[in-house]
Design an enzyme around this catalytic site. Structure first.
Site, PDB file in Angstrom:
ATOM      1  N   CYS A 269      47.213  44.005  33.738  1.00 16.79           N
ATOM      2  CA  CYS A 269      47.138  42.729  34.447  1.00 16.79           C
ATOM      3  C   CYS A 269      48.233  41.766  33.969  1.00 16.79           C
ATOM      4  O   CYS A 269      49.399  41.972  34.254  1.00 16.79           O
ATOM      5  CB  CYS A 269      45.738  42.138  34.310  1.00 16.79           C
ATOM      6  N   PHE A 270      47.885  40.732  33.224  1.00 15.37           N
ATOM      7  CA  PHE A 270      48.905  39.834  32.679  1.00 15.37           C
ATOM      8  C   PHE A 270      49.884  40.625  31.818  1.00 15.37           C
ATOM      9  O   PHE A 270      51.085  40.359  31.812  1.00 15.37           O
ATOM     10  CB  PHE A 270      48.220  38.740  31.851  1.00 15.37           C
ATOM     11  N   GLN A 273      52.566  42.060  33.923  1.00 12.64           N
ATOM     12  CA  GLN A 273      53.568  41.059  34.281  1.00 12.64           C
ATOM     13  C   GLN A 273      54.492  40.758  33.106  1.00 12.64           C
ATOM     14  O   GLN A 273      55.702  40.540  33.286  1.00 12.64           O
ATOM     15  CB  GLN A 273      52.857  39.799  34.771  1.00 12.64           C
ATOM     16  N   ASN A 311      42.004  41.389  39.462  1.00 10.03           N
ATOM     17  CA  ASN A 311      41.884  39.940  39.369  1.00 10.03           C
ATOM     18  C   ASN A 311      43.261  39.393  39.022  1.00 10.03           C
ATOM     19  O   ASN A 311      43.590  39.189  37.860  1.00 10.03           O
ATOM     20  CB  ASN A 311      40.861  39.526  38.306  1.00 10.03           C
ATOM     21  N   GLY A 313      46.645  36.791  40.672  1.00  8.26           N
ATOM     22  CA  GLY A 313      47.274  35.988  41.704  1.00  8.26           C
ATOM     23  C   GLY A 313      48.787  36.008  41.625  1.00  8.26           C
ATOM     24  O   GLY A 313      49.458  35.381  42.444  1.00  8.26           O
ATOM     25  N   HIS A 359      42.451  46.644  36.477  1.00  4.99           N
ATOM     26  CA  HIS A 359      41.588  46.681  35.290  1.00  4.99           C
ATOM     27  C   HIS A 359      40.933  48.050  35.115  1.00  4.99           C
ATOM     28  O   HIS A 359      39.876  48.316  35.692  1.00  4.99           O
ATOM     29  CB  HIS A 359      40.500  45.606  35.398  1.00  4.99           C
ATOM     30  N   GLU A 361      39.353  49.149  32.584  1.00  2.79           N
ATOM     31  CA  GLU A 361      38.050  49.083  31.884  1.00  2.79           C
ATOM     32  C   GLU A 361      36.919  48.894  32.883  1.00  2.79           C
ATOM     33  O   GLU A 361      35.802  49.327  32.669  1.00  2.79           O
ATOM     34  CB  GLU A 361      38.063  47.956  30.847  1.00  2.79           C
TER      35      GLU A 361
END
Length: 385
Positions: A269-270, A273, A311, A313, A359, A361
């Site tokens: 996720c982050f 990025q 999750n 944006g 994700h 997990e």
């Protein structure tokens, strides 16, 4: 930001009026749900049919007002086992039809009562389908929820919403990350040590690694390279988290140091990025993002299509149709979203590093992508050999 006046009964609060005001002037009137008061954040929608407890306690939702597209929420109540962190992080919660009575053998209390206890302002009884369609067409935007006996005129509320900061340019990962390092021990025989940089980590993530014999040292978002390597890691992990990755210069510098040492690296996720930025790619804000547990992604390394939990944006701007040359060797897009061709994963071809935007997990599911933790283990085994 949330301010509220807690009622003596969550059911009594439900009789109070409430209004959701979007920054473009559209509003939705309903009833108070959870704490009574006002709250502000970015309005986003999540398409998960279940798993609302995991969603609400996911630190990646910091400063966001989450709209549940599933029509009825709260059926299974709230338990003491499924939290992904120590608190609810969403700024506000929007539901259509809240369950009147929870029914689940693990439930300790209702969702409504937990929202009141944690001071989370929500709204119920609105047309969440119409709201979701509006956000899909116009994009995620700033919003406010206001509830109570006396609600000011909507023109005044709109001005207050429009005065709030945008999500683009927001640096939030340090707000949600642990301030002190802690250790999640391996389950069974210890095989590896991993330094996990907490940018908003979910509790299930180190647990998934612990299940594979990994001792996980969870470190603050501000950890230095010296602190990371002080734990003697076989691999380094960068977690999910909230906000704009363009603000995360510190984590990018840390990941760069890890890549320079060629330590096995995994990001989600982050963290995906951050890897994109470390490799020289840009990032950008999606119109309305991906949130839910039913997003189709193709693993290009195998051709397999997985249903995955998302999750985010923001996304990485990397070419889908070619291998890129970076300062750390060749890199390619390893996963792609089949709905809109958004980059969902990166991997280096000349050293052990990869990431995914979603994700693996996946609490509360699906579990199609759990193999990615095994892939991380394989990188560490290969490096040790």
């Amino acid at each position: 930001m949330t301010t509220s006046t807690r009622g003596s009964s969550s059911h009594r609060n439900r009789a109070l009026p409430a209004v959701l005001v979007l920054e473009d002037g559209r509003s939705f009137r309903g009833r108070a749900y959870g704490a009574v008061g006002e709250t502000f954040g970015e309005a986003v929608f999540s398409t998960g049919m279940t798993g609302y407890q995991e969603t609400l306690t996911d630190p990646s939702y910091d400063r966001q007002i989450v709209v549940a597209t599933a029509p009825q929420i709260g059926n299974t109540g709230w338990n003491d086992e499924d939290d992904e962190s120590q608190r609810i992080w969403v700024s506000g919660y929007v539901v259509r039809d809240p369950a009147r009575v929870p029914s689940n053998w693990r439930a300790k209390r209702s969702l409504d009562d937990e929202l009141v206890a944690q001071n989370v302002v929500g709204i119920s009884g609105i047309d969440t389908r119409a709201l979701t369609r509006h956000l899909r067409e116009r994009g995620s935007m700033r919003a406010g929820i206001f509830s109570g006996e006396a609600i000011p005129a909507e023109a005044e509320l709109l001005a207050r919403v429009q005065a709030q900061p945008h999500m683009k340019g927001a640096s939030l990962y340090e707000e949600v990350a642990t301030k002190e390092a802690y250790v999640v021990p391996a389950i069974g025989e210890k095989k590896f040590t991993v330094a996990a940089v907490d940018l908003g980590i979910k509790g299930m993530t180190p647990h998934r690694m612990a299940e594979r014999g990994i001792e996980v040292h969870v470190l603050p978002a501000t950890a230095t390279a010296e602190e990371v390597y002080a734990v003697g890691p076989d691999g380094v992990f960068f977690s999910n988290g909230p906000g704009d990755p363009a603000t995360a210069d510190g984590p990018v510098a840390l990941m760069t140091a890890v890549l320079e040492r060629k330590t096995p690296l995994f990001g989600i996720c982050f963290g995906n990025q951050i890897l994109g930025r470390a490799l020289g790619f840009g990032t950008y804000k999606l119109k309305y993002g991906h949130r839910g547990i039913n997003q189709p992604v193709q693993d290009r390394t195998t051709g397999k299509v997985e249903v995955t939990a998302h999750n985010h944006g923001f996304a990485v701007d990397a070419p889908l149709d070619q291998v890129s040359e970076t300062r750390f060797g060749r890199a390619e897009v390893s996963h792609v979203c089949l709905n809109d061709d958004v980059v969902e994963g990166l991997q280096l071809l000349d050293q052990p590093a990869f990431s995914v935007q979603y994700h693996p997990e996946a609490a509360a599911g699906p579990h199609d992508a759990a193999y990615l933790f095994d892939r991380f283990v394989s990188l560490m085994e290969g490096q040790r050999a």
